[in-house]
Design a protein around this motif. Sequence first.
Motif, PDB file in Angstrom:
ATOM      1  N   GLN A 113       0.829  -1.208   0.000  1.00 60.97           N
ATOM      2  CA  GLN A 113       0.000   0.000   0.000  1.00 60.97           C
ATOM      3  C   GLN A 113       0.866   1.262   0.000  1.00 60.97           C
ATOM      4  O   GLN A 113       0.554   2.246  -0.696  1.00 60.97           O
ATOM      5  CB  GLN A 113      -0.946   0.009   1.209  1.00 60.97           C
ATOM      6  CG  GLN A 113      -2.067  -1.026   1.146  1.00 60.97           C
ATOM      7  CD  GLN A 113      -1.564  -2.449   1.397  1.00 60.97           C
ATOM      8  OE1 GLN A 113      -0.501  -2.649   2.000  1.00 60.97           O
ATOM      9  NE2 GLN A 113      -2.330  -3.431   0.930  1.00 60.97           N
ATOM     10  N   GLN A 114       1.922   1.258   0.760  1.00 56.77           N
ATOM     11  CA  GLN A 114       2.816   2.421   0.782  1.00 56.77           C
ATOM     12  C   GLN A 114       3.421   2.672  -0.600  1.00 56.77           C
ATOM     13  O   GLN A 114       3.589   3.821  -1.024  1.00 56.77           O
ATOM     14  CB  GLN A 114       3.932   2.198   1.809  1.00 56.77           C
ATOM     15  CG  GLN A 114       3.485   2.332   3.250  1.00 56.77           C
ATOM     16  CD  GLN A 114       4.618   2.033   4.212  1.00 56.77           C
ATOM     17  OE1 GLN A 114       5.212   0.946   4.181  1.00 56.77           O
ATOM     18  NE2 GLN A 114       4.934   2.995   5.066  1.00 56.77           N
ATOM     19  N   LEU A 115       3.733   1.594  -1.301  1.00 56.81           N
ATOM     20  CA  LEU A 115       4.304   1.726  -2.634  1.00 56.81           C
ATOM     21  C   LEU A 115       3.281   2.228  -3.647  1.00 56.81           C
ATOM     22  O   LEU A 115       3.544   3.170  -4.392  1.00 56.81           O
ATOM     23  CB  LEU A 115       4.851   0.372  -3.104  1.00 56.81           C
ATOM     24  CG  LEU A 115       6.310   0.042  -2.796  1.00 56.81           C
ATOM     25  CD1 LEU A 115       6.645  -1.352  -3.301  1.00 56.81           C
ATOM     26  CD2 LEU A 115       7.244   1.058  -3.424  1.00 56.81           C
ATOM     27  N   THR A 116       2.144   1.565  -3.680  1.00 59.55           N
ATOM     28  CA  THR A 116       1.153   1.891  -4.709  1.00 59.55           C
ATOM     29  C   THR A 116       0.536   3.276  -4.517  1.00 59.55           C
ATOM     30  O   THR A 116       0.158   3.944  -5.473  1.00 59.55           O
ATOM     31  CB  THR A 116       0.044   0.825  -4.736  1.00 59.55           C
ATOM     32  OG1 THR A 116      -0.540   0.696  -3.435  1.00 59.55           O
ATOM     33  CG2 THR A 116       0.608  -0.525  -5.175  1.00 59.55           C
ATOM     34  N   LYS A 117       0.435   3.712  -3.264  1.00 55.00           N
ATOM     35  CA  LYS A 117      -0.151   5.029  -2.993  1.00 55.00           C
ATOM     36  C   LYS A 117       0.877   6.149  -3.078  1.00 55.00           C
ATOM     37  O   LYS A 117       0.526   7.334  -3.015  1.00 55.00           O
ATOM     38  CB  LYS A 117      -0.804   5.032  -1.608  1.00 55.00           C
ATOM     39  CG  LYS A 117      -2.057   4.168  -1.534  1.00 55.00           C
ATOM     40  CD  LYS A 117      -2.662   4.192  -0.141  1.00 55.00           C
ATOM     41  CE  LYS A 117      -3.922   3.334  -0.070  1.00 55.00           C
ATOM     42  NZ  LYS A 117      -4.507   3.330   1.306  1.00 55.00           N
ATOM     43  N   GLY A 118       2.157   5.782  -3.188  1.00 58.19           N
ATOM     44  CA  GLY A 118       3.203   6.789  -3.300  1.00 58.19           C
ATOM     45  C   GLY A 118       3.401   7.593  -2.040  1.00 58.19           C
ATOM     46  O   GLY A 118       3.720   8.787  -2.099  1.00 58.19           O
ATOM     47  N   SER A 119       3.218   6.951  -0.904  1.00 54.60           N
ATOM     48  CA  SER A 119       3.301   7.674   0.371  1.00 54.60           C
ATOM     49  C   SER A 119       4.710   7.695   0.967  1.00 54.60           C
ATOM     50  O   SER A 119       4.905   8.222   2.067  1.00 54.60           O
ATOM     51  CB  SER A 119       2.335   7.047   1.380  1.00 54.60           C
ATOM     52  OG  SER A 119       2.639   5.672   1.583  1.00 54.60           O
ATOM     53  N   LEU A 120       5.682   7.114   0.261  1.00 63.86           N
ATOM     54  CA  LEU A 120       7.059   7.118   0.780  1.00 63.86           C
ATOM     55  C   LEU A 120       7.726   8.443   0.455  1.00 63.86           C
ATOM     56  O   LEU A 120       7.546   9.000  -0.619  1.00 63.86           O
ATOM     57  CB  LEU A 120       7.857   5.965   0.176  1.00 63.86           C
ATOM     58  CG  LEU A 120       7.341   4.557   0.503  1.00 63.86           C
ATOM     59  CD1 LEU A 120       8.142   3.510  -0.265  1.00 63.86           C
ATOM     60  CD2 LEU A 120       7.440   4.290   1.997  1.00 63.86           C
TER      61      LEU A 120
END
Length: 436
Positions: A362-369
Amino acid sequence: MRRRTFYAIVSLALLSWAGLTFHLFLQRPQGKVHRSSKLNDQLDLLELELQKQLRSNEELLIKLRSLKKKNIAQEKDSKSEEIIKESNSTSVKPSPIIGVLVFSCNRITIKRNLDQLLKYRPSKEQFPIVVSQDCGHEPTTKVIQSYGDQLTLIRQPDQSDIPLVGKEKKFKGYYKIARHYGWALNKTFHGFNYDTMIIVEDDLDISPDFFEYFLALYPILKSDLTLWCISAWNDNGKNGMVAENPEILHRSDFFPGLGWMLTKDLWLELQNKWPKAFWDDWIRQPAQRKERACIRPEISRTKTFGKVGVSNGLFYEKHLKFIRLNDKFVPFTQKDLSYLKKDNYDVEFVKLVYGTPAVTVQQLTKGSLSHSNPVRVTYTSKDTFKKAAKALGIMDDFKSGVPRTGYRGVVSFLYKRRWVYLAPTAEWKGYDSTWS
């Protein structure tokens, strides 16, 4: 030894001359009586002695010159031997002969593949091309024969039907392919006695450094017993999912195929149990793989243009046509590739993967990093792997428990320009062959 002989002869000549002179002076006449007569006798004697000495000196001179010539010749020979030994110890071993076996049937578009093989082949002698044709399709035969002595055509003699029943009937094409592979590999390894073969199918485009790639990796394949093939293919090598660096190479536990190299030793191991169908899935089974790996590139050195075949275009529209083909020449033979040997590779690989911070899908796909550094996504089961693979756009299937491109259970790829390692836990114990 010859120098000592030379000095001894010179010394002997000098001593003889000194002795003669000493003798003449000791024999000087005393008194005036009979002086003239004795003097003449002494002069005559001196003349005889001098003549003898001159002849002796001439013989000594001839011997000295002969010894000198032999000594010079021996010194030259000795230096030449040293140069040859030194040259032999530092010279590059002769390049191996690697056969190229092209499998064909009824595609006249094989011309596209053969044109590229001949265009990029550096040497006819080093990379002899053998085209093995099944099916007996004459238009295809004529295309192959049009290349004359640039290649060798062999034709699968067994064109008999393969009796199948029930659901197996729809897989007859796979049975014929396996039969063809077995016959052609026997023919090239035993009939032509090649030691190493590159397997190519008639619907493959190849990169400009196709031959350079295999030639450079040949010594690694021969010396590292934990390897059993070199492949030109990356199953997850789609545009946007590979790094912009054609020099990157990987180890993989998954047999990739689609342009691959094997040795005669491997064929001797496999030939007597070659399967009747689905040879590529069979070769991925633990009984054949025996925990050995292949080398694969980051950017594929082959790409299929054969949409229609026995698989009826399976995966082509959704996946295969998006595979990126390398278009740059990498001088691999000038590079040190010893890092790919297992003893060198594994320590750095494990350190790299498990030293990378873990994140969620989820962190990857949502671009939250907040950074663009490499990351690791952990899977703990077949289902969690498949979910992550689908979400991140990579192949999600297993063959005998091994995911495509996987090494030590880890699948590496690029996602939105970031390196991602889809990996099991650090306590990974090996592949589960029930995952399929």
